[in-house]
Design a protein around this motif. Structure first.
Motif, short mmCIF file in Angstrom:
data_model
loop_
_atom_site.label_atom_id
_atom_site.label_comp_id
_atom_site.label_asym_id
_atom_site.label_seq_id
_atom_site.Cartn_x
_atom_site.Cartn_y
_atom_site.Cartn_z
N ARG A 1 0.81 -1.22 0.00
CA ARG A 1 0.00 0.00 0.00
C ARG A 1 0.85 1.27 0.00
NH1 ARG A 1 -5.24 -0.99 3.97
NH2 ARG A 1 -5.52 -3.22 3.57
N GLY A 2 2.18 1.11 -0.02
CA GLY A 2 3.03 2.28 -0.16
C GLY A 2 3.71 2.76 1.10
N VAL A 3 3.90 1.87 2.08
CA VAL A 3 4.64 2.22 3.30
C VAL A 3 6.01 1.57 3.23
CG1 VAL A 3 4.71 2.15 5.81
CG2 VAL A 3 2.51 2.41 4.64
N GLY A 4 7.05 2.39 3.10
CA GLY A 4 8.43 1.88 3.08
C GLY A 4 9.04 1.97 4.47
N ARG A 5 10.09 1.19 4.72
CA ARG A 5 10.65 1.14 6.07
C ARG A 5 12.14 0.86 6.03
NH1 ARG A 5 9.40 -0.65 11.59
NH2 ARG A 5 11.25 0.19 12.64
N THR A 6 12.93 1.61 6.81
CA THR A 6 14.31 1.25 7.10
C THR A 6 14.40 1.06 8.61
OG1 THR A 6 15.18 3.48 7.46
CG2 THR A 6 15.11 2.68 5.18
N PHE A 7 15.38 0.27 9.05
CA PHE A 7 15.40 -0.17 10.43
C PHE A 7 16.62 0.38 11.17
CE2 PHE A 7 12.73 -3.11 8.22
CZ PHE A 7 11.72 -3.42 9.12
N GLN A 8 16.49 0.39 12.51
CA GLN A 8 17.57 0.86 13.38
C GLN A 8 18.83 0.04 13.14
OE1 GLN A 8 17.13 0.31 17.73
NE2 GLN A 8 17.28 2.54 17.86
N ILE A 9 18.67 -1.27 13.06
CA ILE A 9 19.77 -2.17 12.66
C ILE A 9 19.44 -2.65 11.27
CG2 ILE A 9 20.99 -4.30 13.17
CD1 ILE A 9 20.36 -3.86 16.10
N LEU B 1 13.12 2.51 -1.29
CA LEU B 1 12.66 3.27 -2.46
C LEU B 1 12.21 2.36 -3.59
CD1 LEU B 1 15.37 6.09 -2.54
CD2 LEU B 1 12.99 6.28 -1.77
N ALA B 2 12.68 1.12 -3.61
CA ALA B 2 12.28 0.17 -4.66
C ALA B 2 10.78 -0.08 -4.63
CB ALA B 2 13.04 -1.15 -4.51
N GLY B 3 10.15 0.12 -3.48
CA GLY B 3 8.70 -0.07 -3.36
C GLY B 3 7.89 1.15 -3.70
N THR B 4 8.53 2.20 -4.25
CA THR B 4 7.87 3.47 -4.58
C THR B 4 6.89 3.90 -3.48
OG1 THR B 4 6.14 2.33 -5.86
CG2 THR B 4 8.08 3.14 -7.08
N PRO B 5 7.41 4.16 -2.29
CA PRO B 5 6.54 4.44 -1.14
C PRO B 5 5.90 5.82 -1.20
CG PRO B 5 8.82 4.73 -0.52
CD PRO B 5 8.84 4.19 -1.92
N ASP C 1 17.19 -0.48 -13.56
CA ASP C 1 16.41 0.19 -12.52
C ASP C 1 17.10 0.04 -11.17
OD1 ASP C 1 14.45 0.93 -14.34
OD2 ASP C 1 13.25 -0.87 -13.99
N ALA C 2 17.64 -1.16 -10.91
CA ALA C 2 18.34 -1.40 -9.65
C ALA C 2 19.58 -0.53 -9.55
CB ALA C 2 18.69 -2.87 -9.51
N LEU C 3 20.34 -0.43 -10.63
CA LEU C 3 21.54 0.41 -10.64
C LEU C 3 21.18 1.88 -10.44
CD1 LEU C 3 23.60 -1.24 -13.53
CD2 LEU C 3 24.19 -1.21 -11.10
N ALA C 4 20.05 2.30 -11.02
CA ALA C 4 19.62 3.69 -10.85
C ALA C 4 19.28 3.98 -9.39
CB ALA C 4 18.42 3.97 -11.75
N LEU C 5 18.65 3.03 -8.72
CA LEU C 5 18.35 3.21 -7.30
C LEU C 5 19.63 3.28 -6.47
CD1 LEU C 5 15.29 0.82 -6.97
CD2 LEU C 5 15.28 3.25 -6.42
N LEU C 6 20.60 2.43 -6.80
CA LEU C 6 21.88 2.49 -6.10
C LEU C 6 22.57 3.83 -6.35
CD1 LEU C 6 23.27 -1.13 -6.70
CD2 LEU C 6 22.51 -0.15 -4.53
N ALA C 7 22.50 4.32 -7.57
CA ALA C 7 23.11 5.61 -7.89
C ALA C 7 22.46 6.74 -7.09
CB ALA C 7 23.01 5.89 -9.39
N GLN C 8 21.15 6.66 -6.89
CA GLN C 8 20.45 7.69 -6.14
C GLN C 8 20.99 7.84 -4.73
OE1 GLN C 8 16.22 6.86 -6.31
NE2 GLN C 8 15.94 8.55 -7.74
N VAL C 9 21.41 6.74 -4.13
CA VAL C 9 21.91 6.77 -2.75
C VAL C 9 23.44 6.73 -2.69
CG1 VAL C 9 19.80 5.75 -1.86
CG2 VAL C 9 21.71 4.26 -2.45
N GLY C 10 24.09 6.93 -3.84
CA GLY C 10 25.55 6.97 -3.86
C GLY C 10 26.22 5.63 -3.72
#
Length: 505
Positions: free
Chosen positions: A78-86, A159-163, A124-133
């Protein structure tokens, strides 16, 4: 209308009331920082919003739709992305493969495609990696990446999930100050451009006050205050509960008094021409350093410079290493990790590694060793549970709490305390201030100074330059696994050009 509306959220674990009536709103394109002391309930709030936990009471709305208690997997659709503390990544996969797997999951095509996934949406995967350096690191396995790079990779996975809504739990942990700013500036630009709402927790106040649109402060499971960053910085209640007096910025006098130079005594640790490999890739190229009793040596450098690898190699945790390592006069180059630990060399890893199913007291008992004496016969003051609780009062308030129910900062304190229960002569400390509230960082700095005043040696990896300045006597700077500078800490802090050249500060 707000993109996210959380109202009256409550969650308890037995007798621990982790979240008590918390309400938050996040608009599309907005960055809301959720800050507060360790154990305030920030991560639990994230889990309630992100579907990892079901609230005891309260509601969560996304674009007006009720998503209270919806599972995390469904929320991702449904468009909720998540990154974690670890950071959560596949350690044996390359950075590129991790992003490709995230794209497969988002497209609902992961079933049956494992064998042929190597070419799936590669560009597309390489473009996402480029976005975050991270494009230059695309073909490196995650287990070989610096922790800050893993955090950037995790952002690419989200970001791969287009949140539409992005939940980020300490997104810049393990990153150098310049990298933190660059990452959060990227997040800010993406949020504005794609109208993504961002809710993030963070203990780095430079990140919060520079990049958040609004700040909400939690204390003991409740919201204490909410408003613009400048107002929260000036709020006396927030200062008392969370911000503290603050360690000083680089170049200014340290908050804590500078210790006298340690006496010239035989080194506790002498490392010469240290080399280490991850598989066929050489990570360290001739690192040399010395740590004496009562001395703190700060090991510094950008992410991926080899700092954590140096500590792991000294502790006997690298599968392949070379060079000379002497501890307490003994050649430990061929010793196993457990033999090195039993000899009195403690190691506090960046990723904590506490026992989640054990209580605070049980974790401490797991690290217990017998009291030691210096070679001349003088006893080391023994570390006891009572002494550790005096050093870390937060732990003394929760002796029966299980590790899995502790905040990241509380786990960090427990990891240090457990290592001290091993009665070490010398401690390898990897990023001790990371993920720790500013007020606790001050306590941690005082604890380090107390340790070295008692004659303990400390080899410290630390991105927080103000923390390192406050406790360290000397500094060694690494770049690409090589020593590029070694000297006293005062001289390093006085040379702004030197710091800028090697640390980007």
């Amino acid at each position: 209308m707000s993109l996210l509306q959380a109202s009256g959220l409550r969650k308890s674990f037995g007798g621990v009331h982790a979240v008590q009536g918390v309400s938050l709103q996040v608009r599309a394109g907005e960055l809301l920082a959720l800050i507060g002391p360790n154990g305030a309930g920030k991560s639990t709030t994230f889990q309630l919003i992100g579907g990892q936990l079901r609230p005891d009471a309260g509601r969560v709305l996304l674009d007006g739709a009720d998503i209270t208690g919806v599972a995390a997997r469904e929320l991702a659709r449904r468009g909720v992305g998540r990154t974690f503390q670890i950071a959560e990544t596949l350690a044996s996969f390359t950075a590129l493969a991790n992003v490709q797997m995230a794209l497969l999951a988002h497209d609902g095509r992961w079933r049956g495609l494992w064998r042929g996934a190597g070419g799936y949406r590669r560009q597309d995967a390489l473009a996402l990696l480029a976005q975050v350096g991270m494009q230059a690191q695309a073909d490196r396995p995650c287990r070989e990446l610096a922790y800050g790079d893993v955090k950037r990779l995790e952002l690419a996975l989200a970001l791969a999930g287009t949140p539409r809504l992005l939940l980020m739990d300490e997104p810049t942990a393990g990153m150098a100050p310049a990298e933190r700013g660059a990452l959060m500036q990227l997040v800010r630009e993406l949020a504005r451009e794609r109208q993504i709402g961002v809710l993030f927790t963070e203990h780095s106040m430079d990140v919060v006050f520079a990049h958040a649109d609004r700040v909400a402060v939690m204390v003991r499971g409740e919201l204490l205050a909410e408003g613009p960053p400048a107002a929260m910085r000036a709020n006396s209640q927030v200062q008392q509960a969370y911000l503290g007096s603050g360690l000083q910025a680089p170049g200014s006098p340290p908050t804590l008094p500078v210790a006298e130079q340690p006496m010239e005594r035989a080194p506790l640790l002498r490392v010469r021409d240290l080399q280490a490999w991850y598989g066929a890739a050489q990570a360290l190229h001739g690192v040399s350093l010395t740590v004496r009793p009562g001395e703190v040596l700060a090991l510094m450098g950008r992410n991926g410079a080899g700092k954590s690898t140096t500590l792991k190699a000294i502790a006997g945790l690298m599968a392949r290493s070379g060079g000379s390592r002497h501890f307490m006069g003994e050649d430990i180059g061929r010793w196993s990790a457990h033999r090195i630990a039993r000899a009195g060399l403690g190691y506090v890893p960046e990723e904590r590694r506490i026992f989640g199913d054990l209580t605070v007291l049980e974790n401490l008992e797991a690290g217990r060793q017998s009291p030691r004496r210096w070679p001349g016969g003088t006893p080391l003051p023994p570390w006891t549970v009572q002494r550790l609780f005096a050093l870390f009062p937060n732990l003394g308030e929760m002796p029966e709490r299980r590790g899995a129910r502790m905040s990241g900062g509380e786990q960090q304190m427990l990891t240090v305390a457990r290592t001290l229960m091993g009665q070490p002569y010398l401690v390898l400390l990897d990023e001790p201030s990371e993920g720790v509230a500013p007020l606790i960082v001050e306590q941690m700095a005082r604890a380090v100074r107390e340790l070295k005043a008692q004659g303990m040696g400390i080899l410290l990896c630390e991105q927080n330059l103000a923390f390192a300045q406050a406790v360290a006597d000397h500094v060694v700077v690494l770049e690409q696994g090589r020593v590029v500078h070694a000297g006293d800490m005062a001289g390093f802090m006085a040379d702004a050009a030197l710091r800028r050249r090697h640390l980007g500060l």
